[in-house]
Design a protein around this motif. Structure first.
Motif, PDB file in Angstrom:
ATOM      1  N   GLY A 182      -5.819   7.879   6.327  1.00  0.00           N
ATOM      2  CA  GLY A 182      -6.197   9.263   6.632  1.00  0.00           C
ATOM      3  C   GLY A 182      -7.094   9.900   5.596  1.00  0.00           C
ATOM      4  O   GLY A 182      -7.270  11.123   5.584  1.00  0.00           O
ATOM      5  N   LEU A 183      -7.698   9.092   4.726  1.00  0.00           N
ATOM      6  CA  LEU A 183      -8.580   9.628   3.689  1.00  0.00           C
ATOM      7  C   LEU A 183      -9.989   9.873   4.214  1.00  0.00           C
ATOM      8  O   LEU A 183     -10.739  10.658   3.651  1.00  0.00           O
ATOM      9  CB  LEU A 183      -8.631   8.666   2.498  1.00  0.00           C
ATOM     10  N   VAL A 184     -10.368   9.159   5.256  1.00  0.00           N
ATOM     11  CA  VAL A 184     -11.643   9.353   5.937  1.00  0.00           C
ATOM     12  C   VAL A 184     -11.304   9.688   7.382  1.00  0.00           C
ATOM     13  O   VAL A 184     -10.650   8.915   8.061  1.00  0.00           O
ATOM     14  CB  VAL A 184     -12.536   8.088   5.857  1.00  0.00           C
ATOM     15  N   GLN A 185     -11.727  10.877   7.807  1.00  0.00           N
ATOM     16  CA  GLN A 185     -11.423  11.359   9.145  1.00  0.00           C
ATOM     17  C   GLN A 185     -12.634  11.153  10.048  1.00  0.00           C
ATOM     18  O   GLN A 185     -13.744  11.536   9.694  1.00  0.00           O
ATOM     19  CB  GLN A 185     -11.092  12.854   9.106  1.00  0.00           C
ATOM     20  N   ILE A 186     -12.391  10.548  11.206  1.00  0.00           N
ATOM     21  CA  ILE A 186     -13.455  10.344  12.180  1.00  0.00           C
ATOM     22  C   ILE A 186     -12.996  10.969  13.492  1.00  0.00           C
ATOM     23  O   ILE A 186     -12.007  10.528  14.077  1.00  0.00           O
ATOM     24  CB  ILE A 186     -13.767   8.845  12.377  1.00  0.00           C
ATOM     25  N   SER A 209       0.843  -1.207   0.000  1.00  0.00           N
ATOM     26  CA  SER A 209       0.000   0.000   0.000  1.00  0.00           C
ATOM     27  C   SER A 209       0.868   1.243   0.000  1.00  0.00           C
ATOM     28  O   SER A 209       1.854   1.326   0.713  1.00  0.00           O
ATOM     29  CB  SER A 209      -0.904   0.031   1.228  1.00  0.00           C
ATOM     30  N   GLU A 210       0.454   2.175  -0.803  1.00  0.00           N
ATOM     31  CA  GLU A 210       1.145   3.456  -0.875  1.00  0.00           C
ATOM     32  C   GLU A 210       0.112   4.546  -0.665  1.00  0.00           C
ATOM     33  O   GLU A 210      -1.082   4.330  -0.871  1.00  0.00           O
ATOM     34  CB  GLU A 210       1.809   3.622  -2.246  1.00  0.00           C
ATOM     35  N   PRO A 211       0.559   5.726  -0.246  1.00  0.00           N
ATOM     36  CA  PRO A 211      -0.393   6.831  -0.088  1.00  0.00           C
ATOM     37  C   PRO A 211      -1.138   7.078  -1.390  1.00  0.00           C
ATOM     38  O   PRO A 211      -0.587   6.912  -2.472  1.00  0.00           O
ATOM     39  CB  PRO A 211       0.503   8.022   0.267  1.00  0.00           C
ATOM     40  N   LEU A 212      -2.406   7.424  -1.280  1.00  0.00           N
ATOM     41  CA  LEU A 212      -3.179   7.724  -2.474  1.00  0.00           C
ATOM     42  C   LEU A 212      -4.166   8.829  -2.173  1.00  0.00           C
ATOM     43  O   LEU A 212      -4.417   9.162  -1.020  1.00  0.00           O
ATOM     44  CB  LEU A 212      -3.891   6.472  -2.991  1.00  0.00           C
ATOM     45  N   GLU A 213      -4.690   9.402  -3.203  1.00  0.00           N
ATOM     46  CA  GLU A 213      -5.679  10.466  -3.089  1.00  0.00           C
ATOM     47  C   GLU A 213      -7.016   9.929  -3.586  1.00  0.00           C
ATOM     48  O   GLU A 213      -7.060   9.127  -4.518  1.00  0.00           O
ATOM     49  CB  GLU A 213      -5.274  11.672  -3.943  1.00  0.00           C
ATOM     50  N   LEU A 214      -8.083  10.365  -2.952  1.00  0.00           N
ATOM     51  CA  LEU A 214      -9.430  10.045  -3.413  1.00  0.00           C
ATOM     52  C   LEU A 214     -10.197  11.337  -3.601  1.00  0.00           C
ATOM     53  O   LEU A 214     -10.016  12.291  -2.833  1.00  0.00           O
ATOM     54  CB  LEU A 214     -10.166   9.160  -2.400  1.00  0.00           C
ATOM     55  N   ALA A 215     -11.061  11.347  -4.584  1.00  0.00           N
ATOM     56  CA  ALA A 215     -11.908  12.520  -4.827  1.00  0.00           C
ATOM     57  C   ALA A 215     -12.836  12.735  -3.628  1.00  0.00           C
ATOM     58  O   ALA A 215     -13.148  11.799  -2.886  1.00  0.00           O
ATOM     59  CB  ALA A 215     -12.733  12.298  -6.097  1.00  0.00           C
ATOM     60  N   ALA A 216     -13.286  13.961  -3.458  1.00  0.00           N
ATOM     61  CA  ALA A 216     -14.181  14.302  -2.339  1.00  0.00           C
ATOM     62  C   ALA A 216     -15.435  13.436  -2.360  1.00  0.00           C
ATOM     63  O   ALA A 216     -15.909  12.994  -1.302  1.00  0.00           O
ATOM     64  CB  ALA A 216     -14.543  15.782  -2.394  1.00  0.00           C
ATOM     65  N   THR A 217     -15.965  13.164  -3.547  1.00  0.00           N
ATOM     66  CA  THR A 217     -17.155  12.317  -3.655  1.00  0.00           C
ATOM     67  C   THR A 217     -16.868  10.923  -3.136  1.00  0.00           C
ATOM     68  O   THR A 217     -17.674  10.337  -2.418  1.00  0.00           O
ATOM     69  CB  THR A 217     -17.633  12.241  -5.122  1.00  0.00           C
TER      70      THR A 217
END
Length: 201
Positions: free
Chosen positions: A186-190, A123-131
């Protein structure tokens, strides 16, 4: 009886037809995001601080968080699939979770599931769209895909299409595992969920 879906609908704007939306700026999803993070914070606050899980329960949960099916967990632990199902139901009950996704969120928050239990190899860091991040946040709340579609004001096919993209980008095959991966990365913050520093691979 007030349901999870009712409380989510209360914060989202009324659904408009495509014609009514044309020419308007995109719908502000800030209230929906605030509701979802609030719901997840409340879920964590109500979950047991020290879950009473056996070693087998913990191992089964960690295997599930790694994306394994019940059959795969059974093979890895030398158990029947029915025994794994029983273990998972017991895990959900002891964590106060509605299903796998909730168990993963609570398990990560309580340290039962470690970040390296979740991440696919390489696994490597990745970006996801806001949607995509919004959809994962709503799935983390325990909502079904039709409920997510209704709240996000998308067709079910559009939600499924977005989810396929996210699964491919995260290298996962199940939405519950994808939520756990997104939380660890860290793409979804809770709010209220702090993970230990990731161990090197």
């Amino acid at each position: 009886m007030w349901t999870l879906m009712d409380s989510a609908r209360a914060v989202r704007p009324a659904v408009m037809t495509k014609e009514e939306r044309s020419g308007r700026p995109p719908v502000d999803r800030t209230p929906l995001i605030a509701w979802a993070t609030g719901h997840l914070s409340e879920m964590l606050a109500q979950a047991p601080g020290e879950p009473d899980l056996t070693q087998q329960h913990t191992l089964a949960l960690r295997h599930a968080a790694a994306g394994m099916s019940n059959a795969e967990i059974g093979q890895a632990m030398c158990l029947t699939e029915d025994t794994v199902k029983s273990h998972m139901v017991e895990v959900f009950n002891r964590l106060g979770a509605r299903g796998r996704t909730g168990a993963f969120v609570i398990g990560l928050a309580r340290g039962v599931i470690r970040p390296h239990d979740v991440l696919p190899a390489g696994s490597e860091p990745l970006e996801l769209a806001a949607t995509h991040r919004l959809l994962l946040l709503l799935i983390a709340c325990g909502l079904s895909l039709p409920e997510v579609a209704a709240l996000a004001e998308m067709s079910l096919d559009t939600v499924k299409s977005h989810l396929r993209v996210v699964l491919r980008r995260c290298g996962t095959t199940r939405s519950s595992h994808t939520v756990a991966v997104a939380i660890v990365l860290g793409l979804v913050q809770i709010p209220g969920l702090t993970l230990p520093v990731r161990e090197p691979a």
